[in-house]
Write an enzyme that holds these catalytic residues in place. Structure first.
Site, PDB file in Angstrom:
ATOM      1  N   GLU A  70     -32.379 -14.949  23.257  1.00  0.00           N
ATOM      2  CA  GLU A  70     -31.982 -14.014  22.216  1.00  0.00           C
ATOM      3  C   GLU A  70     -33.118 -13.081  21.801  1.00  0.00           C
ATOM      4  OE1 GLU A  70     -29.230 -13.265  20.860  1.00  0.00           O
ATOM      5  OE2 GLU A  70     -29.785 -12.211  19.023  1.00  0.00           O
ATOM      6  N   ASP A  71     -34.320 -13.619  21.639  1.00  0.00           N
ATOM      7  CA  ASP A  71     -35.383 -12.853  20.995  1.00  0.00           C
ATOM      8  C   ASP A  71     -36.472 -12.334  21.932  1.00  0.00           C
ATOM      9  OD1 ASP A  71     -34.114 -13.356  18.645  1.00  0.00           O
ATOM     10  OD2 ASP A  71     -35.444 -14.986  18.010  1.00  0.00           O
TER      11      ASP A  71
END
Ligand code: MN
Length: 742
Positions: free
Chosen positions: A76-77
């Site tokens: 996700e990051d």
């Protein structure tokens, strides 16, 4: 920040054959990927996945789960991709990380429909591999621990979502430690004032009782030493949130909470649990109705323990939980504990999803997910699941659709009082989901409850011990005060009718009117109640009404009765009485004419049972106890000898039991068990499987080869009791089982 080798060491402590390479690879990969990213607190971002991993080491999770925790935010990051993780760590871990990535995107959507969709996805992700849930909960826990760094507007939303979804979910999965910490932090943010007040009060109470707690702990340890039970004793304190919720739900004050102090007793075997229980009950008096055996009947989330509450050395109530080490682990870590066993069982193939499928908690999860597959309305699903998640509460509805929230264990009577005091006071029956059900029925989530009312109704005093809400209890107490007076006057009228009849006189209430002054009573009801309570002798009333009444008049039917063992005796005041002798009392003519019908403690007379109990099927006799009503004894009870010289207190009674009664009756049995592992558990199992209850259990004598104990049972009737006794006798752990004084 935790160093790489520290993490490996932590896992090594509980899993010596840890796959170090996997942990190291995940540590380095996640650290590099997160690079210079920072958290809201200013800390390096990597500290977050590392803390999440650390939380999971406390739960003794396997290295695959820990590695997933390290990687959980990478897709996700950072620039990481599913393909890259598949390549480096294998597709199984890739799938887990992707599952968590999907969940991350769902965090903090405020609209109801979207929240519902989130929960759906969360549960679907978990259903594939329960480790996703464990990592997700650890992730949420760390985020809650660092919630202070979030913007204020976000904090409340995260805290509410935690309280609504994650804490109950942790509880459902049996992870009590996780649930308690999530609730505590969420409570602090959602209702800071209440949190501060409750916490301060708890600290104060704890400080004041420190000495007592140490005393109890020592006394318990000493007791177990004496009985050669290897036990760890630890005091435990109620958590602020559970105190607050209980006060709110049951409308109790702080002082009324009985279980602020508790001790946890952890022993080696199931057998030791019952031995410890017996030793405790023999030493301190127990609080009736608080004994719960979750060992023979585990909770839905696999929780097992024995609970009992005793009256401690300085009169305070102390709750005790008795369990084995294994049960303790499951109570703390729930589904996670099951994976521990799988892993230490030798195979560490990382097949986490196979782990807990046999457990109740996992079965619940599967059922919920099946419902989800059927349902097409996500909002309904959210509501239903949220309701299911609150294990300590049930939500019921009136026929008009009004929601009534009640503590778990609540009955239709609680429901009635929750709607309105008048509804409770006049409640005579209930329809649950359209069907007439007993008033003792435990309500379930989503039940629709319709209360059937009658103006003629007075709530029976015994309801007080059936209800769980404070509101209902207080209202019943108020309403029964008058009713109890009525019971006594009813009993008094019965006693006078009999006494007058024996003297060959006709009794009318009106005849009392002119003699109220002589009897120093203000009205007729008062005379009757005084006789019923045993404060006024029936002969005194007779003498007041018939001043020329003489002892000699006591004669009717004497010859026949004498043959059957009736005898005349004089009481201390010189009055002559006819009483049934032992032979007559044992005769088979029961029920005799004029005998008072007994319906149990929920009937319309002030009745209680002898300590050794009495059950339908027993031939019984009543003894009037000043101030408390009638005590029922089986006629063969040796305790009756104590009343032989008080004939005025004897009263003929007979059973009048409705087939449909929900009341159980007390019976004391003495069981001699062979001292072998599992014998006490065997006994509890026989009792439970026969649909009887153990009310109290205490050890009388312990010899090296056998233990003699007294068990107070609750059974339906004599047949039920005899069946149970014969099964106990048949059990290989039991050398003898017999009724006491029955
Ligand atoms: Mn995270």
């Amino acid at each position: 920040m935790m160093r790489q080798y520290e993490l490996v060491e932590r896992v090594q402590r509980y899993k010596p054959d840890v796959n170090e390479a996997l942990l190291n690879k995940a540590y380095v990969y996640a650290m590099q990927k997160h690079g210079h990213q920072k958290r809201a607190s200013g800390d390096p971002y990597f500290s977050h996945p590392l803390e999440v991993a650390a939380i999971l080491t406390e739960m003794h999770m396997d290295e695959a789960t820990i590695a997933v925790a390290l990687l959980h935010d990478t897709i996700e990051d950072t620039t990481a991709t599913r393909a890259e993780i598949d390549d480096l760590f294998g597709p199984e871990m890739g799938k887990l990380v992707e599952g968590l990535t999907k969940l991350k995107k769902l965090d903090l959507v405020s609209k109801k429909a979207e929240q519902a969709e989130n929960l759906r996805k969360l549960l679907l992700a978990i259903s594939e591999d329960v480790r996703v849930l464990l990592v997700k909960l650890a992730d949420r826990l760390h985020n809650m621990r660092t919630l202070d760094h979030m913007p204020e507007a976000k904090r409340l939303r995260i805290a509410e979502e935690t309280m609504d979804i994650y804490a109950p979910l942790a509880g459902r999965m049996g992870m009590q430690g996780m649930r308690e910490e999530l609730e505590e932090i969420a409570f602090r943010y959602i209702n800071p004032e209440a949190y501060r007040a409750v916490t301060a009060r708890l600290a104060e109470i704890f400080e004041r009782n420190k000495g007592v707690l140490t005393d109890i702990e020592k006394a318990l340890s000493g007791l177990f030493e004496k009985h050669a039970i290897n036990a760890g004793v630890k005091s435990r304190q109620k958590k602020p949130w559970s105190v607050f919720r209980k006060m709110e739900a049951k409308a109790l004050s702080f002082e009324q909470l009985s279980d602020i102090f508790g001790f946890r007793v952890v022993v080696d075997t199931v057998e030791d649990c019952y031995r410890a229980l017996g030793a405790i009950h023999t030493t301190w008096s127990m609080v009736p109705g608080r004994f719960k055996d979750y060992i023979s009947t585990p909770k839905q989330n696999d929780y097992r323990s024995i609970h009992t509450t005793i009256v401690g050395p300085s009169r305070q109530r102390v709750e005790l939980q008795i369990r084995t080490r294994e049960m303790n682990k499951i109570a703390e870590y729930g589904v996670a504990a099951h994976s521990i066993y799988k892993d230490t069982g030798g195979k560490t193939n990382g097949a986490g999803h196979a782990i807990s499928k046999e457990t109740n908690a996992y079965a619940w999860l599967r059922r919920t997910i099946e419902q989800l597959a059927e349902g097409d309305n996500p909002e309904d699903f959210l509501e239903n699941t949220k309701l299911e998640l609150f294990q300590d509460q049930v939500f019921c509805f009136t026929p008009k659709g009004m929601l009534i929230a009640l503590p778990r264990g609540a009955t239709p009577i609680d429901f009635a009082y929750a709607v309105h005091t008048d509804v409770g006071d006049t409640c005579v029956g209930a329809k649950v989901n359209g069907r007439i059900m007993p008033l003792m029925t435990e309500l379930k989530n989503g039940d629709e409850v319709e209360i059937i009312r009658s103006k003629a109704q007075v709530p029976p005093a015994a309801w007080e011990s059936v209800v769980v809400t404070g509101k209902a209890r207080a209202a019943i107490r108020r309403a029964t005060k008058n009713a109890i007076r009525k019971q006594y006057s009813g009993l008094g009228a019965r006693i006078l009718e009999r006494a007058f009849e024996r003297a060959g006189k006709n009794f009318t209430k009106e005849s009392l009117k002119p003699v109220l002054h002589r009897l120093a009573r203000k009205d007729i009801e008062d005379v009757l109640a005084s006789v019923g309570r045993g404060e006024l002798a029936s002969t005194d009333v007779m003498k007041a009404v018939f001043p020329d009444y003489k002892d000699e008049r006591v004669t009717p039917a004497a010859p026949k009765q004498r043959e059957e063992g009736w005898s005349k005796i004089r009481n201390a005041a010189g009055m002559l009485f006819q009483i049934p002798g032992r032979a007559a009392r044992k005769d088979k003519d029961q029920p005799r004419d004029g005998a008072v019908p007994i319906r149990g403690v929920r009937g319309d007379l002030p009745v209680r049972f002898a300590p050794e109990g009495a059950v339908p099927g027993d031939r019984i006799v009543g003894i009037v106890q000043p101030g408390t009503g009638i005590t029922i004894y089986p006629i063969q009870s040796p305790a009756l000898q104590a009343f032989d010289d008080q004939p005025e207190r004897w009263i003929d009674v007979r059973w009048d039991i409705d087939e449909r009664t929900k009341e159980r009756f007390p019976a004391r049995v003495s069981v001699t068990a062979i001292n072998a592992p599992g014998s006490l558990a065997d006994i509890a199992q026989v009792v439970a499987s026969n649909d009887a209850n153990i009310h109290t259990l205490s050890m009388v004598r312990t010899a090296p080869d056998f233990t003699e104990m007294l068990i107070d049972l609750e059974v339906w009737d004599l047949k039920h009791l005899n069946r149970l006794l014969s099964q106990l006798k048949d059990n290989s752990s039991v050398s003898d089982a017999r009724r006491v004084n029955g």
